[in-house]
Design an enzyme around this catalytic site. Structure first.
Site, PDB file in Angstrom:
ATOM      1  N   ASP A  48      20.855 -40.358  24.193  1.00 57.45           N
ATOM      2  CA  ASP A  48      21.245 -40.181  22.890  1.00 57.45           C
ATOM      3  C   ASP A  48      21.873 -41.326  22.291  1.00 57.45           C
ATOM      4  OD1 ASP A  48      22.276 -38.206  20.781  1.00 57.45           O
ATOM      5  OD2 ASP A  48      24.522 -38.790  21.745  1.00 57.45           O
TER       6      ASP A  48
ATOM      7  N   ASP B  57      24.479 -41.299  18.602  1.00 58.62           N
ATOM      8  CA  ASP B  57      25.697 -41.121  18.201  1.00 58.62           C
ATOM      9  C   ASP B  57      26.395 -40.657  19.277  1.00 58.62           C
ATOM     10  OD1 ASP B  57      25.088 -41.787  15.162  1.00 58.62           O
ATOM     11  OD2 ASP B  57      23.604 -40.048  15.420  1.00 58.62           O
TER      12      ASP B  57
ATOM     13  N   THR C 174      17.545 -39.055  19.326  1.00 58.88           N
ATOM     14  CA  THR C 174      18.786 -38.712  18.481  1.00 58.88           C
ATOM     15  C   THR C 174      18.493 -38.131  17.420  1.00 58.88           C
ATOM     16  OG1 THR C 174      20.373 -39.825  16.899  1.00 58.88           O
ATOM     17  CG2 THR C 174      18.127 -41.018  17.198  1.00 58.88           C
TER      18      THR C 174
ATOM     19  N   LYS D 203      17.696 -30.574  18.436  1.00 62.75           N
ATOM     20  CA  LYS D 203      18.632 -30.376  19.611  1.00 62.75           C
ATOM     21  C   LYS D 203      19.321 -28.954  19.370  1.00 62.75           C
ATOM     22  CE  LYS D 203      19.051 -35.192  21.046  1.00 62.75           C
ATOM     23  NZ  LYS D 203      20.209 -36.128  21.377  1.00 62.75           N
TER      24      LYS D 203
ATOM     25  N   ASP E 102      26.409 -36.900  25.069  1.00 62.20           N
ATOM     26  CA  ASP E 102      27.748 -36.514  24.503  1.00 62.20           C
ATOM     27  C   ASP E 102      27.934 -35.378  23.788  1.00 62.20           C
ATOM     28  OD1 ASP E 102      28.889 -37.658  21.436  1.00 62.20           O
ATOM     29  OD2 ASP E 102      26.857 -37.361  22.094  1.00 62.20           O
TER      30      ASP E 102
END
Length: 221
Positions: free
Chosen positions: A10, A12, A110, A142, A167
């Site tokens: 990922d 960000d 992402t 996602k 995250d």
């Protein structure tokens, strides 16, 4: 084969600490339309597809713009901020360098769009990432598994032999649904324990041997 085949990252909040840039851009945009925003709203958007976040900003922030224009405005601000100062998450650069030296392919996965992903990837040594899978290339964001399945397919690897690093709850759900070995590294939002989920405070002490070990442990179960 039990060997680690790829690492899927990922961006960000995982590779780079861009979440403060996104949150600041959201505050400015909402306030420009006379709305009010808060950190609870901002945190609820972490890991979401950008058009989903844009719809939320329209509803809760009174941002009277088409969702696509909301996304464009936010992206412009975040790209500018990232170009001026990029903050890598702890341990990321060393881990990426180890993976490159070991010839283990990496993909960025992402919900941000290709222009921002490219701005980040361009600040790394050439060949760090073999693929950039971005939200504007996907039909389902996602936590749907499409993003991680797409990354594995592009790299020609088995997703169950990949480590995914995330995250956000949405990102973890996406990677888990794709069958990846999942590492959660909390940043802006809390990550809940779950069966098979590896939660680490940072990647500072994580290397290729550790990532290979996580895949081998999964296969042995």
């Amino acid at each position: 084969m039990t060997e680690l085949q790829a690492v899927l990252w990922d961006m960000d909040g995982t590779l780079v600490d861009t979440e403060p840039y996104w949150i600041a851009a959201e505050y400015r945009l909402v306030e420009s339309f006379g709305g009010t925003w808060n950190d609870e709203h901002a945190e609820s958007l972490v890991g979401n597809p950008l058009l989903v976040s844009a719809a939320y900003l329209r509803e809760h922030g009174r941002v009277d713009l088409p969702p696509e224009e909301i996304v464009d405005r936010l992206l412009d601000e975040v790209i500018q901020a990232t170009t001026e100062r990029i903050v890598w998450r702890p341990g990321v650069l060393r881990c990426l360098a180890e993976l490159k030296a070991a010839a283990i392919p990496c993909a960025m996965v992402t919900m941000s769009y290709l222009n921002l992903a490219t701005a980040v990837a361009d600040q790394l040594p050439p060949g760090t990432f073999q693929s950039l899978v971005t939200g504007d290339q996907l039909s389902r964001g996602k936590p749907d598994p499409e993003a991680y399945l797409t990354a594995a397919r592009r790299l020609g690897v088995d997703p169950t032999r990949c480590v995914a690093i995330e995250d956000s709850p949405a990102g973890l759900g996406s990677a888990e649904a794709a069958g990846c070995v999942v590492i959660g590294v909390p940043n802006q939002v809390r990550l809940e324990p779950a069966p098979g989920r590896i939660l680490l405070p940072t990647l500072e002490n994580v290397g290729v041997a550790d990532l290979r070990g996580y895949v081998s442990e999964r296969v042995a179960l």
